[in-house]
Motif scaffolding. Structure first.
Motif, PDB file in Angstrom:
ATOM      1  N   GLY A  12       0.827  -1.203   0.000  1.00  0.00           N
ATOM      2  CA  GLY A  12       0.000   0.000   0.000  1.00  0.00           C
ATOM      3  C   GLY A  12       0.862   1.255   0.000  1.00  0.00           C
ATOM      4  N   GLY A  13       0.449   2.243  -0.778  1.00  0.00           N
ATOM      5  CA  GLY A  13       1.112   3.541  -0.757  1.00  0.00           C
ATOM      6  C   GLY A  13       2.335   3.682  -1.641  1.00  0.00           C
ATOM      7  N   VAL A  14       2.682   2.639  -2.398  1.00  0.00           N
ATOM      8  CA  VAL A  14       3.885   2.738  -3.232  1.00  0.00           C
ATOM      9  C   VAL A  14       3.643   3.514  -4.527  1.00  0.00           C
ATOM     10  CG1 VAL A  14       4.929   0.627  -2.309  1.00  0.00           C
ATOM     11  CG2 VAL A  14       3.489   0.497  -4.367  1.00  0.00           C
ATOM     12  N   SER A  17      -1.722   3.096  -7.883  1.00  0.00           N
ATOM     13  CA  SER A  17      -2.838   3.802  -8.518  1.00  0.00           C
ATOM     14  C   SER A  17      -2.347   5.019  -9.294  1.00  0.00           C
ATOM     15  CB  SER A  17      -3.862   4.230  -7.461  1.00  0.00           C
ATOM     16  OG  SER A  17      -4.331   3.095  -6.776  1.00  0.00           O
ATOM     17  N   CYS A  18      -1.409   5.759  -8.715  1.00  0.00           N
ATOM     18  CA  CYS A  18      -0.865   6.932  -9.418  1.00  0.00           C
ATOM     19  C   CYS A  18      -0.216   6.524 -10.737  1.00  0.00           C
ATOM     20  CB  CYS A  18       0.153   7.668  -8.538  1.00  0.00           C
ATOM     21  SG  CYS A  18      -0.599   8.548  -7.154  1.00  0.00           S
ATOM     22  N   LEU A  19       0.531   5.422 -10.724  1.00  0.00           N
ATOM     23  CA  LEU A  19       1.180   4.943 -11.950  1.00  0.00           C
ATOM     24  C   LEU A  19       0.142   4.517 -12.991  1.00  0.00           C
ATOM     25  CD1 LEU A  19       4.064   2.661 -10.598  1.00  0.00           C
ATOM     26  CD2 LEU A  19       4.364   4.643 -12.116  1.00  0.00           C
ATOM     27  N   VAL A  27      -2.748  11.755 -16.264  1.00  0.00           N
ATOM     28  CA  VAL A  27      -2.794  12.769 -15.202  1.00  0.00           C
ATOM     29  C   VAL A  27      -2.251  12.171 -13.908  1.00  0.00           C
ATOM     30  CG1 VAL A  27      -4.744  14.112 -16.089  1.00  0.00           C
ATOM     31  CG2 VAL A  27      -5.184  12.133 -14.625  1.00  0.00           C
ATOM     32  N   TYR A  28      -1.772  13.051 -13.042  1.00  0.00           N
ATOM     33  CA  TYR A  28      -1.292  12.610 -11.738  1.00  0.00           C
ATOM     34  C   TYR A  28      -2.372  12.904 -10.718  1.00  0.00           C
ATOM     35  CZ  TYR A  28       1.628  12.243  -7.543  1.00  0.00           C
ATOM     36  OH  TYR A  28       2.154  11.896  -6.324  1.00  0.00           O
ATOM     37  N   LEU A  29      -3.051  11.845 -10.264  1.00  0.00           N
ATOM     38  CA  LEU A  29      -4.125  11.994  -9.282  1.00  0.00           C
ATOM     39  C   LEU A  29      -3.564  11.642  -7.922  1.00  0.00           C
ATOM     40  CD1 LEU A  29      -7.450  10.452 -10.603  1.00  0.00           C
ATOM     41  CD2 LEU A  29      -6.830  12.855 -10.285  1.00  0.00           C
ATOM     42  N   GLY A 115      10.602   0.502  -9.287  1.00  0.00           N
ATOM     43  CA  GLY A 115      10.902   1.317  -8.102  1.00  0.00           C
ATOM     44  C   GLY A 115      10.322   2.703  -8.322  1.00  0.00           C
ATOM     45  N   ASN A 116       9.186   2.960  -7.715  1.00  0.00           N
ATOM     46  CA  ASN A 116       8.488   4.239  -7.956  1.00  0.00           C
ATOM     47  C   ASN A 116       8.935   5.323  -6.963  1.00  0.00           C
ATOM     48  OD1 ASN A 116       6.494   5.865  -9.315  1.00  0.00           O
ATOM     49  ND2 ASN A 116       5.160   5.580  -7.552  1.00  0.00           N
ATOM     50  N   LYS A 117       8.496   6.543  -7.214  1.00  0.00           N
ATOM     51  CA  LYS A 117       8.810   7.751  -6.426  1.00  0.00           C
ATOM     52  C   LYS A 117      10.282   8.147  -6.547  1.00  0.00           C
ATOM     53  CE  LYS A 117       5.095   6.773  -3.095  1.00  0.00           C
ATOM     54  NZ  LYS A 117       4.567   7.006  -1.752  1.00  0.00           N
ATOM     55  N   ALA A 118      10.863   7.879  -7.711  1.00  0.00           N
ATOM     56  CA  ALA A 118      12.279   8.193  -7.925  1.00  0.00           C
ATOM     57  C   ALA A 118      12.551   9.694  -7.831  1.00  0.00           C
ATOM     58  CB  ALA A 118      12.733   7.649  -9.278  1.00  0.00           C
ATOM     59  N   ASP A 119      11.508  10.510  -7.918  1.00  0.00           N
ATOM     60  CA  ASP A 119      11.684  11.966  -7.787  1.00  0.00           C
ATOM     61  C   ASP A 119      11.998  12.390  -6.353  1.00  0.00           C
ATOM     62  OD1 ASP A 119       8.740  12.941  -6.596  1.00  0.00           O
ATOM     63  OD2 ASP A 119       8.645  11.138  -7.810  1.00  0.00           O
ATOM     64  N   LEU A 120      11.694  11.532  -5.379  1.00  0.00           N
ATOM     65  CA  LEU A 120      11.880  11.914  -3.967  1.00  0.00           C
ATOM     66  C   LEU A 120      13.319  11.655  -3.511  1.00  0.00           C
ATOM     67  CD1 LEU A 120       8.528  10.691  -2.345  1.00  0.00           C
ATOM     68  CD2 LEU A 120       9.217  13.038  -2.868  1.00  0.00           C
ATOM     69  N   LYS A 121      14.238  12.442  -4.049  1.00  0.00           N
ATOM     70  CA  LYS A 121      15.679  12.250  -3.820  1.00  0.00           C
ATOM     71  C   LYS A 121      16.049  12.163  -2.346  1.00  0.00           C
ATOM     72  CE  LYS A 121      17.302  14.908  -7.759  1.00  0.00           C
ATOM     73  NZ  LYS A 121      16.888  16.277  -7.929  1.00  0.00           N
ATOM     74  N   THR A 146      10.708   4.655 -11.628  1.00  0.00           N
ATOM     75  CA  THR A 146       9.685   5.492 -12.251  1.00  0.00           C
ATOM     76  C   THR A 146       9.344   6.660 -11.331  1.00  0.00           C
ATOM     77  OG1 THR A 146       7.929   4.213 -11.188  1.00  0.00           O
ATOM     78  CG2 THR A 146       8.572   3.542 -13.404  1.00  0.00           C
ATOM     79  N   SER A 147       8.686   7.639 -11.908  1.00  0.00           N
ATOM     80  CA  SER A 147       8.006   8.646 -11.108  1.00  0.00           C
ATOM     81  C   SER A 147       6.638   8.870 -11.735  1.00  0.00           C
ATOM     82  CB  SER A 147       8.798   9.954 -11.072  1.00  0.00           C
ATOM     83  OG  SER A 147       7.965  10.973 -10.538  1.00  0.00           O
ATOM     84  N   ALA A 148       5.613   8.467 -10.993  1.00  0.00           N
ATOM     85  CA  ALA A 148       4.254   8.737 -11.472  1.00  0.00           C
ATOM     86  C   ALA A 148       4.035  10.244 -11.486  1.00  0.00           C
ATOM     87  CB  ALA A 148       3.229   8.054 -10.567  1.00  0.00           C
ATOM     88  N   LEU A 149       4.628  10.919 -10.510  1.00  0.00           N
ATOM     89  CA  LEU A 149       4.482  12.369 -10.407  1.00  0.00           C
ATOM     90  C   LEU A 149       5.017  13.088 -11.650  1.00  0.00           C
ATOM     91  CD1 LEU A 149       3.973  14.999  -8.704  1.00  0.00           C
ATOM     92  CD2 LEU A 149       6.277  14.692  -7.798  1.00  0.00           C
ATOM     93  N   LEU A 150       6.226  12.708 -12.065  1.00  0.00           N
ATOM     94  CA  LEU A 150       6.857  13.370 -13.222  1.00  0.00           C
ATOM     95  C   LEU A 150       6.547  12.662 -14.536  1.00  0.00           C
ATOM     96  CD1 LEU A 150      10.406  14.028 -11.670  1.00  0.00           C
ATOM     97  CD2 LEU A 150       8.414  15.572 -11.721  1.00  0.00           C
TER      98      LEU A 150
HETATM   99  P1  GDP Z   1      -1.079   2.729  -3.933  1.00  0.00           P
HETATM  100  O1  GDP Z   1      -1.601   2.427  -2.564  1.00  0.00           O
HETATM  101  O2  GDP Z   1       0.097   1.852  -4.265  1.00  0.00           O
HETATM  102  O3  GDP Z   1      -2.118   2.694  -4.993  1.00  0.00           O
HETATM  103  O4  GDP Z   1      -0.479   4.203  -3.861  1.00  0.00           O
HETATM  104  P2  GDP Z   1      -1.073   5.538  -4.523  1.00  0.00           P
HETATM  105  O5  GDP Z   1      -0.965   5.486  -5.995  1.00  0.00           O
HETATM  106  O6  GDP Z   1      -2.398   5.837  -3.958  1.00  0.00           O
HETATM  107  O7  GDP Z   1       0.006   6.586  -3.996  1.00  0.00           O
HETATM  108  C1  GDP Z   1       0.140   6.843  -2.617  1.00  0.00           C
HETATM  109  C2  GDP Z   1       0.711   8.230  -2.447  1.00  0.00           C
HETATM  110  O8  GDP Z   1       2.079   8.234  -2.850  1.00  0.00           O
HETATM  111  C3  GDP Z   1       0.027   9.252  -3.355  1.00  0.00           C
HETATM  112  O9  GDP Z   1      -0.999   9.895  -2.685  1.00  0.00           O
HETATM  113  C4  GDP Z   1       1.124  10.211  -3.682  1.00  0.00           C
HETATM  114  O10 GDP Z   1       1.154  11.213  -2.713  1.00  0.00           O
HETATM  115  C5  GDP Z   1       2.386   9.406  -3.541  1.00  0.00           C
HETATM  116  N1  GDP Z   1       3.007   9.074  -4.830  1.00  0.00           N
HETATM  117  C6  GDP Z   1       2.645   8.118  -5.717  1.00  0.00           C
HETATM  118  N2  GDP Z   1       3.482   8.091  -6.758  1.00  0.00           N
HETATM  119  C7  GDP Z   1       4.405   9.054  -6.528  1.00  0.00           C
HETATM  120  C8  GDP Z   1       5.561   9.519  -7.235  1.00  0.00           C
HETATM  121  O11 GDP Z   1       5.947   9.042  -8.301  1.00  0.00           O
HETATM  122  N3  GDP Z   1       6.268  10.549  -6.657  1.00  0.00           N
HETATM  123  C9  GDP Z   1       5.895  11.094  -5.467  1.00  0.00           C
HETATM  124  N4  GDP Z   1       6.636  12.075  -5.000  1.00  0.00           N
HETATM  125  N5  GDP Z   1       4.826  10.678  -4.792  1.00  0.00           N
HETATM  126  C10 GDP Z   1       4.091   9.676  -5.295  1.00  0.00           C
END
Ligand code: GDP
Ligand code: MG
Length: 172
Positions: A12-14, A17-19, A27-29, A115-121, A146-150
């Motif tokens: 959870g939280g990785v 869903s954002c990816l 879009v980045y939700l 490996g997601n959130k690569a933007d969070l150095k 990856t970075s779902a954000l970027l």
């Molecule tokens: P899931 O539980 O694996 O589906 O995680 P979510 O897609 O809901 O993402 C959880 C939270 O992580 C989101 O609310 C974002 O704040 C954060 N997040 C997800 N992807 C990224 C990313 O690529 N970069 C950053 N900085 N935050 C991210």
């Protein structure tokens, strides 16, 4: 033409869903309910051919459920996602991969390690080398950060997975 069924797995939280939403909708939700499990459809073009994808964005990996067994059975390819900011999320993938291989009863299942959130150095606790190490331990499973954000490497992970499925189909 039949659908290519992809499954997005991980703690959870990785950012599963954002990816997924970034890939499907562009879009980045950031407001996604962590308990929502949903499937998405998208048609993509690879080498001038169209492929209909059905992507299951899963939620909750804590327990082994009959539901999970079902969608792993019907899944054709798996994105195994961790967050580079969460050490435990990579450990959880070891177990998940075992489950997938066991349920598919094969040691050659189309898979990508992500490996997601690569933007969070500054929050990073898992290095690129750690990811590479796991990928080689898994028999060189393709690995991307990856970075779902970027929106970085988002299309790449899905396309890699579909290409693996296509390749397997040609071989069998
Ligand atoms: P899931 O539980 O694996 O589906 O995680 P979510 O897609 O809901 O993402 C959880 C939270 O992580 C989101 O609310 C974002 O704040 C954060 N997040 C997800 N992807 C990224 C990313 O690529 N970069 C950053 N900085 N935050 C991210
Ligand atoms: Mg989610």
């Amino acid at each position: 033409m039949r659908d290519y069924k992809l499954v997005v797995l991980g703690a959870g939280g990785v950012g599963k869903s954002c990816l997924t939403v970034q890939f499907v909708q562009g879009v980045y939700l950031d407001t996604y309910d962590p308990t929502i499990e949903d499937s998405y459809r998208k048609t993509i073009e690879i080498d001038n051919k169209l492929f209909d994808l059905e992507i299951l964005d899963t939620a909750g990996v804590a327990q082994f459920t009959a539901m999970r067994e079902l969608y792993i059975k019907s899944g054709m390819g798996f994105l195994l996602v961790y967050s580079v900011t969460d050490k435990n999320s990579l450990n959880e993938l070891l177990e998940l991969r075992e489950q997938v291989l066991k349920i598919k009863d094969s040691n050659k299942v189309p898979m990508v390690l992500v490996g997601n959130k690569a933007d969070l150095k500054y929050d990073r606790v898992i290095s690129v080398e750690d990811g590479i190490e796991v990928s080689s331990r898994w028999g060189r499973v393709p690995f991307y950060e990856t970075s779902a954000l970027l929106r970085s490497n988002v299309d790449e992970v899905f396309v890699d997975l579909v290409r693996q499925i296509i390749r397997d189909e040609l071989e069998n």
